[in-house]
Design a protein around this motif. Structure first.
Motif, mmCIF file in Angstrom:
data_model
loop_
_atom_site.group_PDB
_atom_site.id
_atom_site.type_symbol
_atom_site.label_atom_id
_atom_site.label_comp_id
_atom_site.label_asym_id
_atom_site.label_seq_id
_atom_site.Cartn_x
_atom_site.Cartn_y
_atom_site.Cartn_z
ATOM 1 N N ILE A 11 -18.018 -1.893 77.512
ATOM 2 C CA ILE A 11 -17.713 -3.102 78.289
ATOM 3 C C ILE A 11 -18.481 -4.279 77.713
ATOM 4 O O ILE A 11 -19.668 -4.166 77.410
ATOM 5 N N VAL A 12 -17.812 -5.410 77.568
ATOM 6 C CA VAL A 12 -18.511 -6.643 77.202
ATOM 7 C C VAL A 12 -18.000 -7.770 78.103
ATOM 8 O O VAL A 12 -16.802 -7.905 78.331
ATOM 9 N N GLY A 13 -18.932 -8.533 78.657
ATOM 10 C CA GLY A 13 -18.583 -9.657 79.520
ATOM 11 C C GLY A 13 -18.615 -10.965 78.754
ATOM 12 O O GLY A 13 -19.483 -11.183 77.906
ATOM 13 N N VAL A 14 -17.645 -11.833 79.063
ATOM 14 C CA VAL A 14 -17.604 -13.165 78.438
ATOM 15 C C VAL A 14 -17.500 -14.201 79.560
ATOM 16 O O VAL A 14 -16.407 -14.539 80.008
ATOM 17 N N TYR A 46 -15.239 9.193 81.923
ATOM 18 C CA TYR A 46 -15.496 8.469 80.676
ATOM 19 C C TYR A 46 -16.987 8.256 80.462
ATOM 20 O O TYR A 46 -17.745 8.093 81.418
ATOM 21 N N GLN A 47 -17.371 8.223 79.201
ATOM 22 C CA GLN A 47 -18.718 7.808 78.829
ATOM 23 C C GLN A 47 -18.649 6.293 78.616
ATOM 24 O O GLN A 47 -17.841 5.803 77.815
ATOM 25 N N VAL A 48 -19.433 5.540 79.373
ATOM 26 C CA VAL A 48 -19.318 4.081 79.399
ATOM 27 C C VAL A 48 -20.649 3.435 79.051
ATOM 28 O O VAL A 48 -21.695 3.809 79.596
ATOM 29 N N GLU A 49 -20.612 2.459 78.147
ATOM 30 C CA GLU A 49 -21.785 1.620 77.902
ATOM 31 C C GLU A 49 -21.407 0.186 78.256
ATOM 32 O O GLU A 49 -20.288 -0.251 78.007
ATOM 33 N N ASP A 50 -22.345 -0.529 78.849
ATOM 34 C CA ASP A 50 -22.139 -1.943 79.152
ATOM 35 C C ASP A 50 -23.016 -2.744 78.203
ATOM 36 O O ASP A 50 -24.249 -2.648 78.251
ATOM 37 N N ARG A 51 -22.384 -3.508 77.339
ATOM 38 C CA ARG A 51 -23.111 -4.265 76.320
ATOM 39 C C ARG A 51 -23.579 -5.632 76.827
ATOM 40 O O ARG A 51 -24.083 -6.441 76.051
ATOM 41 N N GLY A 52 -23.419 -5.864 78.135
ATOM 42 C CA GLY A 52 -23.874 -7.123 78.704
ATOM 43 C C GLY A 52 -22.915 -8.265 78.403
ATOM 44 O O GLY A 52 -21.773 -8.047 78.007
ATOM 45 N N GLU A 80 -15.637 -16.633 67.913
ATOM 46 C CA GLU A 80 -16.120 -15.959 66.692
ATOM 47 C C GLU A 80 -17.092 -14.828 67.048
ATOM 48 O O GLU A 80 -17.034 -13.733 66.474
ATOM 49 N N GLN A 81 -17.980 -15.102 68.008
ATOM 50 C CA GLN A 81 -18.952 -14.074 68.423
ATOM 51 C C GLN A 81 -18.248 -12.885 69.076
ATOM 52 O O GLN A 81 -18.590 -11.725 68.818
ATOM 53 N N LEU A 82 -17.249 -13.184 69.913
ATOM 54 C CA LEU A 82 -16.520 -12.118 70.587
ATOM 55 C C LEU A 82 -15.726 -11.282 69.583
ATOM 56 O O LEU A 82 -15.675 -10.043 69.696
ATOM 57 N N PHE A 95 -13.613 2.258 72.857
ATOM 58 C CA PHE A 95 -12.537 1.443 73.437
ATOM 59 C C PHE A 95 -13.144 0.147 73.972
ATOM 60 O O PHE A 95 -13.967 0.176 74.883
ATOM 61 N N PRO A 96 -12.735 -1.024 73.463
ATOM 62 C CA PRO A 96 -13.289 -2.287 73.968
ATOM 63 C C PRO A 96 -12.617 -2.681 75.295
ATOM 64 O O PRO A 96 -11.397 -2.792 75.359
ATOM 65 N N LEU A 97 -13.432 -2.889 76.322
ATOM 66 C CA LEU A 97 -12.956 -3.396 77.607
ATOM 67 C C LEU A 97 -13.681 -4.716 77.858
ATOM 68 O O LEU A 97 -14.883 -4.734 78.132
ATOM 69 N N VAL A 98 -12.950 -5.824 77.732
ATOM 70 C CA VAL A 98 -13.546 -7.157 77.812
ATOM 71 C C VAL A 98 -13.292 -7.740 79.198
ATOM 72 O O VAL A 98 -12.168 -7.700 79.700
ATOM 73 N N LEU A 99 -14.343 -8.272 79.812
ATOM 74 C CA LEU A 99 -14.248 -8.870 81.145
ATOM 75 C C LEU A 99 -14.449 -10.379 81.040
ATOM 76 O O LEU A 99 -15.477 -10.851 80.554
#
Length: 303
Positions: A11-14, A46-52, A80-82, A95-99
């Motif tokens: 997971i990555v939040g924007v 699922y194995q989930v990591e939250d990348r902040g 560009e960063q995303l 699997f990228p899950l973008v919020l």
């Protein structure tokens, strides 16, 4: 399917609201996390990591700039960063899950994903087409330009995100739930032959038939499928917490059916959920709907 065979999720939040006309959507990632998205996915095995969250500048600290491309420089930088972040997640086999954040974040998401999927299918759940350019946009808000930019239309800074263009082809894109399209968007849809299921089509055909046709299109000769879901695709009665609500949208059940059919097809390689605005919401309802839909797209069933 055992937990070991399920693709791990990152997971990555924007917290982006520079692309939208109303403040508050920068709190979307927090609202979705508060609605227990990680717990939902972990509960499904699922194995989930939250990348902040990525760092996004606040509008108050920057100038809008060109009124037809508001906050272009800042949005380009975050995009560009995303793109880099999403590409790294793919490199790690996850699997990228973008919020989101507003829908301008799709410029960066798709740029990072298209490095790994050269023939990517895209399902765009939205009340709007997001197919404007600076020349056609009534507002100058970049969240209405993200699909156009990904297809190669618009300002070079947006189109060339991650150093190449176009990211996707019109024949691999399907828009579902459209009910508010600007004149310039309609023209681009016609010229490019983009398949759009308006609410008229959903009403007439039913969501089951819409999704069957959608899946045929986005899997035909493609090497991955990205879901870009704007919560304003749903009816404001179900999702009041969005910045640009349009009456007469997809129902809660229609949306779940779409996600359930996506899960059954087992074709998704990435997803983003955008435009949750807690300031305009009541009791975090819209973020809860987002999490429920995320559950369905990752295989949660009624029975």
């Amino acid at each position: 399917m055992t937990a070991q065979t399920k693709q791990p999720i990152s997971i990555v939040g924007v917290p982006m609201d520079l692309g939208a006309g109303r403040r508050g959507v920068d709190m979307g990632p927090s609202a979705i996390r508060y609605a227990s998205v990680k717990e939902k996915l972990t509960g499904l095995g699922y194995q989930v990591e939250d990348r902040g969250n990525l760092h996004v500048p606040t509008p108050e600290s920057h100038e809008e700039g060109d009124q037809q491309l508001k906050y272009l420089r800042e949005i380009t930088t975050v995009s560009e960063q995303l793109a880099q972040e999403v590409s790294t997640i793919k490199d790690n086999g996850r699997f990228p899950l973008v919020l989101g954040g507003d829908h301008s974040i799709a410029i960066g998401s798709i740029a990072g994903l298209a490095k790994h999927h050269r023939q990517m299918g895209v399902i765009w759940f939205d009340a709007h087409g997001d197919l404007n350019t600076a020349e056609t946009s009534p507002s100058g808000n970049i969240h209405g330009m993200s699909l156009a930019a990904s297809l190669g239309f618009g300002h070079p800074d947006l189109v060339q995100c991650a150093g190449y263009a176009p990211k996707i082809k019109p024949e691999n894109v399907v828009i579902i739930g459209a009910r508010e399209l600007d004149p310039g968007e309609k023209e681009l849809i016609r010229k490019q032959g983009i398949r759009v299921f308006t609410m008229h089509d959903v009403d007439r055909m039913g969501m089951g038939a819409v999704m069957e046709e959608t899946l045929n299109i986005v899997t035909n000769g493609t090497d991955g499928v990205h879901l870009s879901l704007d919560l304003d695709g749903l009816d404001p009665n179900d999702c009041p917490g969005v910045g640009t609500p349009v009456a007469g949208g997809l129902t809660y059940r229609e949306s779940h059916l779409a996600m359930e059919m996506l899960a059954e097809a087992n074709v998704l390689t990435s997803a983003e959920f955008v435009e949750v605005n807690p300031i305009l919401d009541s009791s975090n309802r819209t973020a809860k709907v987002a999490v429920a839909l995320i559950g369905s797209v990752f295989g949660e069933k009624v029975l």
